[in-house]
Design a protein around this motif. Structure first.
Motif, mmCIF file in Angstrom:
data_model
loop_
_atom_site.group_PDB
_atom_site.id
_atom_site.type_symbol
_atom_site.label_atom_id
_atom_site.label_comp_id
_atom_site.label_asym_id
_atom_site.label_seq_id
_atom_site.Cartn_x
_atom_site.Cartn_y
_atom_site.Cartn_z
ATOM 1 N N ARG A 195 0.793 -1.229 0.000
ATOM 2 C CA ARG A 195 0.000 0.000 0.000
ATOM 3 C C ARG A 195 0.828 1.283 0.000
ATOM 4 N NH1 ARG A 195 -4.047 -0.281 4.521
ATOM 5 N NH2 ARG A 195 -4.339 1.906 3.984
ATOM 6 N N VAL A 196 2.114 1.180 -0.283
ATOM 7 C CA VAL A 196 2.972 2.361 -0.254
ATOM 8 C C VAL A 196 2.526 3.385 -1.284
ATOM 9 C CG1 VAL A 196 5.311 3.229 -0.612
ATOM 10 C CG2 VAL A 196 4.956 1.117 0.684
ATOM 11 N N LEU A 197 2.380 2.981 -2.537
ATOM 12 C CA LEU A 197 2.005 3.924 -3.593
ATOM 13 C C LEU A 197 0.624 4.502 -3.340
ATOM 14 C CD1 LEU A 197 3.269 2.003 -6.762
ATOM 15 C CD2 LEU A 197 4.396 3.883 -5.562
ATOM 16 N N ALA A 198 -0.325 3.651 -2.974
ATOM 17 C CA ALA A 198 -1.687 4.128 -2.736
ATOM 18 C C ALA A 198 -1.732 5.110 -1.572
ATOM 19 C CB ALA A 198 -2.618 2.944 -2.480
ATOM 20 N N ASP A 199 -1.032 4.807 -0.476
ATOM 21 C CA ASP A 199 -1.054 5.682 0.695
ATOM 22 C C ASP A 199 -0.361 7.013 0.425
ATOM 23 O OD1 ASP A 199 -2.407 3.750 2.050
ATOM 24 O OD2 ASP A 199 -0.786 3.213 3.421
ATOM 25 N N GLU A 200 0.683 6.997 -0.397
ATOM 26 C CA GLU A 200 1.435 8.222 -0.655
ATOM 27 C C GLU A 200 0.917 8.985 -1.871
ATOM 28 O OE1 GLU A 200 5.596 7.398 -0.873
ATOM 29 O OE2 GLU A 200 5.707 6.658 1.200
ATOM 30 N N GLY A 201 -0.041 8.399 -2.601
ATOM 31 C CA GLY A 201 -0.584 9.073 -3.773
ATOM 32 C C GLY A 201 0.407 9.179 -4.918
ATOM 33 N N VAL A 202 1.294 8.187 -5.046
ATOM 34 C CA VAL A 202 2.303 8.160 -6.108
ATOM 35 C C VAL A 202 1.834 7.214 -7.211
ATOM 36 C CG1 VAL A 202 4.702 7.614 -6.670
ATOM 37 C CG2 VAL A 202 4.142 8.676 -4.468
ATOM 38 N N ASP A 203 2.058 7.610 -8.472
ATOM 39 C CA ASP A 203 1.532 6.852 -9.603
ATOM 40 C C ASP A 203 2.326 5.591 -9.909
ATOM 41 O OD1 ASP A 203 -0.401 8.859 -10.098
ATOM 42 O OD2 ASP A 203 1.022 9.995 -11.332
ATOM 43 N N ILE A 204 3.643 5.677 -9.843
ATOM 44 C CA ILE A 204 4.512 4.622 -10.353
ATOM 45 C C ILE A 204 5.600 4.299 -9.331
ATOM 46 C CG2 ILE A 204 6.253 4.042 -12.113
ATOM 47 C CD1 ILE A 204 3.424 3.960 -13.206
ATOM 48 N N GLY A 205 5.829 3.004 -9.112
ATOM 49 C CA GLY A 205 6.946 2.569 -8.292
ATOM 50 C C GLY A 205 8.024 1.964 -9.176
ATOM 51 N N LEU A 206 9.265 2.387 -8.975
ATOM 52 C CA LEU A 206 10.407 1.834 -9.694
ATOM 53 C C LEU A 206 11.160 0.935 -8.718
ATOM 54 C CD1 LEU A 206 11.592 5.093 -11.498
ATOM 55 C CD2 LEU A 206 10.029 3.329 -12.356
ATOM 56 N N VAL A 207 11.077 -0.361 -8.951
ATOM 57 C CA VAL A 207 11.596 -1.331 -7.988
ATOM 58 C C VAL A 207 13.121 -1.385 -8.076
ATOM 59 C CG1 VAL A 207 11.602 -3.753 -7.296
ATOM 60 C CG2 VAL A 207 9.481 -2.670 -8.085
ATOM 61 N N GLU A 208 13.774 -1.180 -6.948
ATOM 62 C CA GLU A 208 15.234 -1.247 -6.889
ATOM 63 C C GLU A 208 15.731 -2.633 -6.495
ATOM 64 O OE1 GLU A 208 16.935 3.030 -5.733
ATOM 65 O OE2 GLU A 208 15.688 2.169 -4.144
ATOM 66 N N VAL A 209 15.000 -3.300 -5.601
ATOM 67 C CA VAL A 209 15.450 -4.600 -5.118
ATOM 68 C C VAL A 209 14.243 -5.453 -4.757
ATOM 69 C CG1 VAL A 209 15.677 -3.760 -2.737
ATOM 70 C CG2 VAL A 209 16.978 -5.779 -3.456
ATOM 71 N N ILE A 210 14.356 -6.749 -5.025
ATOM 72 C CA ILE A 210 13.354 -7.746 -4.641
ATOM 73 C C ILE A 210 13.928 -8.513 -3.459
ATOM 74 C CG2 ILE A 210 12.071 -9.780 -5.421
ATOM 75 C CD1 ILE A 210 12.179 -8.617 -8.243
ATOM 76 N N PRO A 211 13.148 -8.783 -2.427
ATOM 77 C CA PRO A 211 13.723 -9.209 -1.153
ATOM 78 C C PRO A 211 14.305 -10.616 -1.149
ATOM 79 C CG PRO A 211 11.345 -9.401 -1.082
ATOM 80 C CD PRO A 211 11.675 -8.712 -2.372
ATOM 81 N N ALA A 212 15.185 -10.822 -0.173
ATOM 82 C CA ALA A 212 15.629 -12.173 0.155
ATOM 83 C C ALA A 212 14.482 -12.861 0.886
ATOM 84 C CB ALA A 212 16.869 -12.110 1.045
#
Length: 409
Positions: A195-212
């Protein structure tokens, strides 16, 4: 929006989201498992849409579906995601990356022949919902499937993957034919599932890392006794010990704070009778963090908790590692291309980690890879309540199309 932006057909995208989401749908959610009837209907539907879009369609040896826009030069820029679902899943997870990629390539046909071939792929399996074959489609593309794997893997009904492949019209002896050596980049459009993008009202997320990611099965063995005849202070109750372990593990990860997460989602209690003190409990642990060192430190803490609680309750505990995935870093140059595409489309953006695992994490080990997230309403995913608005879907697909134009034209 810049004149350099590529805009997808929002109405067609919305129709495809709904129609693909209806394949395997039920009152409980979407059930579309690799090689089952719903999966086969989805494959055939996608091939029809690929043909309607004027692309070259094909199915590879393991069931990955491709739509190709041929280029004049060498290499292939690939986009797409997985078509299978979790049990009782939603209609956006994986599926948006496929129909969004299809919409992107359909829009790019108007720009003529690209210098680099573009392909959209519906990867046959990512979720391991039917077989323990995580990322099977992607592993096949990278040559990471053992020749005997289809014969060894069983579903819950005892059907081998090889038998399921044959029923779907595929030859399990030909899995090696799916390997590719021509991929120059992979871009995956996906719903955030948080819910990061929805809560912050940001349109696009650019993924830097996928978790271990680590999956473990924790087995607690106590003593099965009569529920009425065994005093509380003389019990070795496996369930009470396991519940205490799960609670202390949760507290440990809560104290670590975001983005650390732990989930104990699957439980087995034996003999599972109201009048019997449980003698054996198995429960799953899913632990994730983008920093491998932090994840492993937390796992050490988990193991200390299990041993300590077992000692206090007079039970035995055994921990088995079922999955051990390292974090995957996305390609910095491709992320810059996606950032530029977002700005050309007039979209706000932020860099962020992924909370979930994706085909991209495996693809990134061999091919420059980037992920583009769009908002998930209330962060819901792996549930029929999963939802991303059509404008957000179309914005993400347009960012993807604009990035592909930069890479291929």
């Amino acid at each position: 929006m810049s004149t350099d932006a590529v805009t997808v057909d929002q109405d067609l995208l919305g129709t495809h989201v709904e129609r693909l989401g209806a394949i395997g749908d039920s009152p409980q959610g979407v059930y579309r498992f690799v090689y089952d009837d719903a999966w086969q209907r989805a494959r055939d539907t996608l091939l029809a849409w690929i043909d309607e879009a004027g692309l070259e369609g094909r199915v590879d040896a393991v069931g990955n579906v491709f739509g190709r826009l041929p280029g004049s030069g060498d290499g292939v820029v690939l986009t797409g995601s997985h078509v299978d679902t979790v049990p009782a899943g939603g209609k956006y997870d994986g599926a948006l990356g496929i129909v969004g990629g299809l919409a992107a390539l359909a829009a790019l046909r108007a720009y003529g022949t690209p210098a680099t071939t573009l392909e959209v792929v519906a990867l046959c399996e990512e979720e391991s919902s039917r077989f323990p074959a995580n990322f099977f489609g992607t592993r096949a593309l990278l040559g990471l499937v053992a020749p005997d794997e289809p014969e060894r893997l069983l579903d819950r009904d005892g059907v081998t993957m090889a038998e399921a492949m044959r029923r779907a019209g595929l030859d399990p002896g030909a899995v090696a034919d799916a390997e590719r050596h021509d991929l120059s980049a992979f871009l995956e459009l996906h719903v955030e599932q948080g819910r990061v993008l929805a809560d912050e009202g940001v349109d696009i997320g650019l993924v830097e890392v996928i978790p271990a990611i680590a999956w473990e099965t924790i087995t607690v063995r106590g003593r099965q006794d009569h529920a009425g005849g065994t005093p509380m202070d003389l019990r070795a109750d496996a369930l009470q010990a396991a519940a205490q372990m799960a609670r202390e593990i949760t507290l440990l990860v809560e104290q670590e704070g975001r983005p650390a997460v732990a989930t104990t989602g699957r439980w087995t209690v034996e003999p599972g009778q109201p009048s019997v003190v449980p003698g054996l409990v198995r429960f799953s642990l899913d632990l994730r963090h983008p920093d491998l060192a932090v994840r492993d430190r937390l796992l050490d803490g988990v193991h200390r908790i299990c041993a300590s609680v077992a000692g206090r309750h007079g039970v035995a505990v055994d921990v088995v590692r079922d999955k051990d995935e390292r974090p995957a870093t996305m390609d910095a140059t491709l992320l810059d291309v996606c950032r530029d595409a977002a700005e050309r489309c007039g979209a706000s953006w932020r860099r962020m980690p992924s909370g979930a695992g994706h085909d991209s994490q495996l693809m990134a080990t061999r091919v420059p890879t980037a992920m583009v997230f769009v908002p998930s309403v209330e962060g819901r995913s792996h549930t029929p309540a999963e939802f991303t608005s059509l404008p957000d879907c179309a914005r993400g697909a347009s960012v993807l199309a604009t990035a592909l134009h930069r890479l291929a034209y």
